[in-house]
Scaffold this motif. Structure first.
Motif: not given
Length: 188
Positions: A77-78, A107-130, A132-135
């Motif tokens: 789950d990580w 998740l492939d880098f280019l596929a993830l970039e395309q998903l960010f365009t299709k699903i903008p809230k996915l960027e929010r998900f990864f922002r939260i993960l990143f 938390k990781a930074y903290v």
């Protein structure tokens, strides 16, 4: 796949429609990886972000003398990757290795970039993960400069009991920045 662990993980932070789940499912790759296999070699370009469905991994750096320094672990789950290499598409500073037989989504880098365009809230998900990781990493650095090895080891065991049962003393020592012999004396 819509009720798989990866979607339960994403659901902790954002809601996805059935169509958005389908878009993500279409680009996810699920692989079973045997114990002690490297999914990324230091020096390669990291093109994948991994989610641990089962098993465990470690990320480590090897210096010119061959000394390994464990940077992080990942259990069920990580998420794990070499963030420097993945984000910048430059040679990896880390190797990623399975500690046991593992099942990983990637998740492939280019596929993830395309998903960010299709699903903008996915960027929010990864922002939260990143974030938390930074903290987590900031607190780890502060621990390293302000706590004794005994304290750092006790905190590691208390915070990550699911990891301590899966890794060797040598790997914990390299994560804490000490020799296995010193860690052995600390544990006594």
């Amino acid at each position: 796949m819509n009720d798989s662990q990866i979607f339960l993980n994403i659901q902790k932070h954002i809601d996805l429609t059935a169509e958005e789940r389908d878009w993500i499912s279409a680009v996810l790759e699920l692989r079973d990886i045997p114990k002690k296999e490297r999914v990324l070699e230091q020096g390669q370009i990291c093109r994948k972000l991994y989610f641990v469905e089962s098993g465990s991994l470690r990320a480590y750096n090897s210096n010119k003398q061959g000394k390994e320094s464990t940077i992080m672990f990942a259990v069920q789950d990580w998420w794990i990757t070499d963030m420097y290499s993945f984000v910048n598409q430059k040679p990896a500073l880390l190797s990623l290795e399975t500690l046991e037989d593992s099942r990983l989504y990637s998740l492939d880098f280019l596929a993830l970039e395309q998903l960010f365009t299709k699903i903008p809230k996915l960027e929010r998900f990864f922002r939260i993960l990143f974030q938390k990781a930074y903290v987590r990493e900031q607190l780890r650095v502060l621990d390293a400069i302000s706590r004794t090895t005994e304290d750092r080891y006790a905190r590691f065991v208390a915070k990550y009991p699911q990891i301590t049962s899966k890794v060797t003393q040598k790997q914990i020592a390299s994560y804490l920045g000490v020799t296995p012999e010193f860690l052995s004396s600390v544990k006594k």
